[in-house]
Structure formats: structure tokens, C-alpha cells
Scaffold this motif. Structure first.
Motif, mmCIF file in Angstrom:
data_model
loop_
_atom_site.group_PDB
_atom_site.id
_atom_site.type_symbol
_atom_site.label_atom_id
_atom_site.label_comp_id
_atom_site.label_asym_id
_atom_site.label_seq_id
_atom_site.Cartn_x
_atom_site.Cartn_y
_atom_site.Cartn_z
ATOM 1 N N PRO A 1 -79.311 -15.606 4.023
ATOM 2 C CA PRO A 1 -79.041 -14.297 4.616
ATOM 3 C C PRO A 1 -79.756 -14.153 5.946
ATOM 4 O O PRO A 1 -80.837 -14.718 6.126
ATOM 5 N N SER A 2 -79.125 -13.419 6.858
ATOM 6 C CA SER A 2 -79.805 -13.173 8.132
ATOM 7 C C SER A 2 -79.224 -11.915 8.757
ATOM 8 O O SER A 2 -78.142 -11.466 8.385
ATOM 9 N N LEU A 3 -79.949 -11.362 9.713
ATOM 10 C CA LEU A 3 -79.487 -10.142 10.366
ATOM 11 C C LEU A 3 -78.225 -10.398 11.185
ATOM 12 O O LEU A 3 -77.464 -9.493 11.482
ATOM 13 N N THR A 4 -77.974 -11.657 11.552
ATOM 14 C CA THR A 4 -76.803 -11.961 12.371
ATOM 15 C C THR A 4 -75.631 -12.506 11.542
ATOM 16 O O THR A 4 -74.651 -12.984 12.091
ATOM 17 N N GLY A 5 -75.720 -12.438 10.219
ATOM 18 C CA GLY A 5 -74.624 -12.916 9.365
ATOM 19 C C GLY A 5 -75.080 -14.076 8.518
ATOM 20 O O GLY A 5 -75.723 -15.000 9.018
ATOM 21 N N ASP A 6 -74.764 -14.015 7.234
ATOM 22 C CA ASP A 6 -75.271 -15.071 6.353
ATOM 23 C C ASP A 6 -74.504 -16.378 6.541
ATOM 24 O O ASP A 6 -73.363 -16.402 6.984
ATOM 25 N N VAL B 1 -72.902 -1.531 8.482
ATOM 26 C CA VAL B 1 -73.869 -0.679 7.776
ATOM 27 C C VAL B 1 -75.223 -1.398 7.729
ATOM 28 O O VAL B 1 -76.279 -0.794 7.987
ATOM 29 N N ALA B 2 -75.186 -2.690 7.440
ATOM 30 C CA ALA B 2 -76.435 -3.461 7.407
ATOM 31 C C ALA B 2 -77.114 -3.416 8.771
ATOM 32 O O ALA B 2 -78.338 -3.243 8.870
ATOM 33 N N GLY B 3 -76.299 -3.545 9.835
ATOM 34 C CA GLY B 3 -76.852 -3.495 11.193
ATOM 35 C C GLY B 3 -77.539 -2.163 11.457
ATOM 36 O O GLY B 3 -78.630 -2.115 12.021
ATOM 37 N N ARG B 4 -76.893 -1.085 11.021
ATOM 38 C CA ARG B 4 -77.504 0.231 11.270
ATOM 39 C C ARG B 4 -78.767 0.421 10.438
ATOM 40 O O ARG B 4 -79.692 1.119 10.854
ATOM 41 N N LEU B 5 -78.796 -0.180 9.254
ATOM 42 C CA LEU B 5 -79.995 -0.049 8.412
ATOM 43 C C LEU B 5 -81.083 -1.047 8.805
ATOM 44 O O LEU B 5 -82.226 -0.935 8.363
ATOM 45 N N GLY B 6 -80.683 -2.073 9.583
ATOM 46 C CA GLY B 6 -81.648 -3.097 9.992
ATOM 47 C C GLY B 6 -81.998 -4.067 8.872
ATOM 48 O O GLY B 6 -83.115 -4.577 8.797
ATOM 49 N N VAL B 7 -81.016 -4.328 7.984
ATOM 50 C CA VAL B 7 -81.243 -5.285 6.886
ATOM 51 C C VAL B 7 -80.133 -6.329 6.920
ATOM 52 O O VAL B 7 -79.084 -6.098 7.521
ATOM 53 N N PRO B 8 -80.312 -7.485 6.270
ATOM 54 C CA PRO B 8 -79.253 -8.489 6.269
ATOM 55 C C PRO B 8 -78.004 -8.017 5.519
ATOM 56 O O PRO B 8 -78.085 -7.185 4.622
ATOM 57 N N PHE B 9 -76.866 -8.594 5.916
ATOM 58 C CA PHE B 9 -75.603 -8.389 5.207
ATOM 59 C C PHE B 9 -75.312 -9.673 4.437
ATOM 60 O O PHE B 9 -75.380 -10.767 4.990
ATOM 61 N N VAL B 10 -74.993 -9.550 3.169
ATOM 62 C CA VAL B 10 -74.681 -10.716 2.338
ATOM 63 C C VAL B 10 -73.238 -10.586 1.842
ATOM 64 O O VAL B 10 -72.859 -9.556 1.288
#
Ligand code: DC
Length: 238
Positions: A96-101, A48-57
Motif C-alpha cells: 500500500p502507498s499514498l500514490t496507489g498500491d 477519499v484516501a487522498g483527502r484523508l491522507g491515508v493509503p488506498f488499497v
């Protein structure tokens, strides 16, 4: 489901993960995904974070980091004072980062060491201490900007004002089968370990009253992600 004040409902346009209100100002978006062990929330949250273009925590990473430290220093996970003493002495950072925290302890990336059976076995004992929960909540609330976050109490204790809240469930045997697939372990042992964690984590695992519930037992990962994205688009978040 709560989406800020009523005037913003249906009038949101996504912009770099931030949400534009009717009055034209941008506010950050926090999407919370809570649920029990192996309910698939991390995999769903990451997508979901990837589709929104935000980091996943992943909030569980901080509990895992605290547990990893206690084990590394041979501390007593049941002794809250001892655990808090260790946490006060060591510098733990969630990046946090777009590629995984990632989790850095004294600057060293220990993320790859946090999903072992040893950490799984002790993490609930560490996570039940109120002081440890405060320590984790403080670190999470310092994270700037928009993100998708998973955990147990993200929509209740840590981000009660989050705009978008989800609670994922799945029957215990489905969760055990998913975990066995991930770690190639024995189904019965995994089912017992999950049931034990369910019991120990129960106190902090109640769903938020305004969370959207998604029963994931009969759904594929992509179907769950689609459900969450549909719910977000239904309230104008995407
Ligand atoms: O989500 P996870 O399996 O990585 O979480 C590891 C443990 O951390 C879990 O057994 C309970 C605890 N936890 C918690 O108490 N509250 C959270 N918000 C996240 C995790």
C-alpha cells in the motif's frame, strides 16, 4: 452506519488518518467501499484516501494477481486445489502507498498487467474459491495502520468491524459506459462482460447491513467523493 461504540460518535478528530476517541486514545480507521464492477469504487476510494491522507488499497488487485499467476503458469482457474498450489509456491505482496498500491510477484511489480481483458475474463472463477478468498483476506488483514479499501465484501467478510462502510451502486448501462470510456472498447461487449461478472460475483457482493448506500448513476466522480466525505464528516471522522 456503525462508527465504533456509541460513546465515540461525533467526538472524533482526524489525526494522520487515525481517529481520536473521547477517551483520548487513537485507533486506526478503516473505510470500506464495496460495490459491483465499474461502480466507480476504485476512483472514489483513491480520492477519499487522498483527502484523508491515508493509503488506498484495492482488494481486487489481489484477486487479479492470483488470476495473473494462474494464467502465467497455465493453471486451471476452475480447479481450486491447483490455484491454491500456485499461490502457495509464489510470493505475492501487496504494497500500500499514498500514490496507489502495487502488487509484487516474487519481487517483480506486475501491477500494470492486472487490468487486461484476459484477467477480467478469468478473475471471477478464481475469486469464487473459498480458499482463495481466505488467502486474500489474510493478506488484507495484515496491512497495518489506517486505509481506505475497495472491493465486494470488505465491509462484510474481511473488515466487519470497520468504522465507516459504503456501498456504491450504479445501473449496469451506466457502469458499461464508464468502462468503455476507460478502455475504449465496444459498449455491447463491455455491457455483456459486466453483466457476466455481476452474476459470477453475486455470492460475495451483498452490502453490509450497516453500510451507507450511494447511488452514483447521476453523479460525477467528484460529487460521489463529496457525498462520502460528507457522510464521514457527519459522524465526526473528518
Ligand atoms: O474490483 P475489481 O474489478 O478490480 O475486482 C476484480 C474481481 O475480483 C471482481 O470481478 C471480483 C473479485 N473481487 C472479489 O470477489 N472480492 C473483492 N473484495 C474484490 C474483488
Amino acid at each position: 452506519m456503525t462508527v465504533g461504540n456509541g460513546g465515540e460518535r461525533g467526538a472524533m478528530a482526524q489525526s494522520g488518518g487515525h481517529v481520536k476517541t473521547e477517551r483520548g486514545s487513537y485507533v486506526r480507521t478503516v473505510v470500506t467501499l464495496d460495490g459491483p464492477a465499474a461502480s466507480g469504487k476504485s476512483s472514489v476510494a483513491r480520492r477519499v484516501a487522498g483527502r484523508l491522507g491515508v493509503p488506498f488499497v484495492s482488494s481486487g488487485l489481489l484477486y487479479r494477481a492470483a488470476t495473473w499467476l494462474v494464467e502465467d503458469l497455465r493453471g486451471d482457474a476452475d480447479d481450486e486445489g491447483a490455484v491454491l498450489g500456485i499461490l502457495a509456491e509464489r510470493h505475492v505482496r501487496l504494497v500500500p502507498s499514498l500514490t496507489g498500491d502495487r502488487i509484487l510477484v516474487e519481487g517483480r511489480d506486475v501491477t500494470g498487467e492486472l487490468h487486461t481483458d484476459a484477467v477480467d475474463g478469468a478473475v471471477s472463477a478464481v475469486a469464487c474459491h473459498p480458499g482463495v478468498r481466505d488467502w486474500v483476506a489474510e493478506r488484507l488483514r495484515e496491512i497495518p495502520g489506517s486505509f481506505v479499501i475497495d472491493g465486494r465484501d470488505m465491509g462484510t467478510a474481511v473488515f466487519p468491524d470497520a468504522r465507516f462502510k459504503f456501498f456504491l451502486t450504479a445501473p449496469a448501462e451506466v457502469r458499461a459506459r464508464r468502462r468503455v470510456g476507460e478502455r475504449s472498447a465496444d459498449l455491447k461487449a463491455v455491457a455483456e462482460a459486466i453483466a457476466r461478472r455481476d452474476r459470477l460475483d453475486a455470492a460475495q457482493s451483498a452490502p453490509a447491513h450497516d453500510a451507507v448506500h450511494v447511488e452514483t448513476g447521476d453523479l460525477t466522480l467528484e460529487q460521489v467523493v463529496d457525498r462520502v466525505m460528507q457522510a464521514l464528516s457527519g459522524v465526526g471522522a473528518v
